[in-house]
Enzyme design. Structure first.
Site, PDB file in Angstrom:
ATOM      1  N   CYS A 158       0.821  -1.221   0.000  1.00 53.60           N
ATOM      2  CA  CYS A 158       0.000   0.000   0.000  1.00 53.60           C
ATOM      3  C   CYS A 158       0.850   1.264   0.000  1.00 53.60           C
ATOM      4  O   CYS A 158       0.633   2.158  -0.808  1.00 53.60           O
ATOM      5  CB  CYS A 158      -0.947   0.003   1.200  1.00 53.60           C
ATOM      6  SG  CYS A 158      -2.166  -1.313   1.166  1.00 53.60           S
ATOM      7  N   HIS A 159       1.815   1.351   0.908  1.00 48.50           N
ATOM      8  CA  HIS A 159       2.616   2.572   1.025  1.00 48.50           C
ATOM      9  C   HIS A 159       4.105   2.297   1.173  1.00 48.50           C
ATOM     10  O   HIS A 159       4.867   3.192   1.524  1.00 48.50           O
ATOM     11  CB  HIS A 159       2.113   3.423   2.201  1.00 48.50           C
ATOM     12  CG  HIS A 159       0.687   3.821   2.045  1.00 48.50           C
ATOM     13  ND1 HIS A 159      -0.330   3.178   2.712  1.00 48.50           N
ATOM     14  CD2 HIS A 159       0.100   4.763   1.270  1.00 48.50           C
ATOM     15  CE1 HIS A 159      -1.483   3.717   2.359  1.00 48.50           C
ATOM     16  NE2 HIS A 159      -1.258   4.675   1.490  1.00 48.50           N
ATOM     17  N   GLY A 160       4.528   1.054   0.960  1.00 52.27           N
ATOM     18  CA  GLY A 160       5.951   0.747   0.896  1.00 52.27           C
ATOM     19  C   GLY A 160       6.654   0.499   2.213  1.00 52.27           C
ATOM     20  O   GLY A 160       7.881   0.552   2.263  1.00 52.27           O
TER      21      GLY A 160
END
Length: 194
Positions: A158-160
């Site tokens: 999703c956001h690393g």
């Protein structure tokens, strides 16, 4: 009968003093009885509301999860379910344990050693909730062939956010490590989570 000479008009009736006290007592009794009935009624009305806040039978049944670990080879991980959330169970290899141990704890955002996150004598078994601590996505790395990220643990697409082999946050926006639930080994190959 009272007369005008007593200071009472002919249309008024005089109540003997004992009757006034008796009426006041009766009125107090009726007030107390009404308040008592209202209190009992309110209690009866609120009881189902309070009872509805208790966990249901299906939630109580899911409060613990028992897992057989005998089929999980070193280096493998499985996804299970615990309280309707993903649960990651990973059998760490000696190389993964060594890699986790060589990371200086002071360099970590949420400083914990591998020993802090596992049970004594069972450091090869890493059990965490499979929920990214950033916004609740499910990280990759527990399934076969999934991206484990640059630190060989878990990677949140999703956001690393990237976690290492001990489930500790190493890169990305996640503020804390993957959560370790309460668990206990009931035998060498069986663990009860919850």
């Amino acid at each position: 009968m009272a007369t005008l000479e007593d200071g009472v008009s002919p249309n008024q009736t005089v109540v003997p003093p004992g009757d006034v006290i008796e009426d006041a007592r009766r009125r107090d009794y009726l007030k107390i009885a009404a308040v008592s009935v209202a209190g009992v009624g309110a209690g009866v009305a609120v009881l189902p509301l309070i009872n509805s806040m208790n966990p249901s039978a299906d939630v109580l049944a899911l409060s613990t999860t028992e897992l057989d670990l005998s089929a999980i080879e070193p280096g493998m991980a499985i996804k299970a379910s615990f309280r309707k959330q993903p649960l990651f169970v990973r059998n760490l290899t000696p190389a993964e344990i060594a890699e986790a141990d060589k990371v200086p704890v002071s360099s970590l955002r949420d400083p914990q050693t591998l020993e802090d996150r596992t049970k004594e004598g069972k450091t090869n078994w890493l059990i965490t909730l499979g929920v990214c601590t950033h916004l609740g996505c499910v990280p990759l790395g527990a399934g076969e062939g999934e991206n484990r990220g640059p630190f060989g643990g878990y990677f949140c697409p999703c956001h690393g956010s990237a976690y290492d082999t001990a489930g500790r946050i190493r890169q990305g926006p996640a503020p804390t490590n993957l959560q370790v639930p309460d668990y206990a080994f009931t035998s060498d190959t069986v663990v009860v989570v919850g």
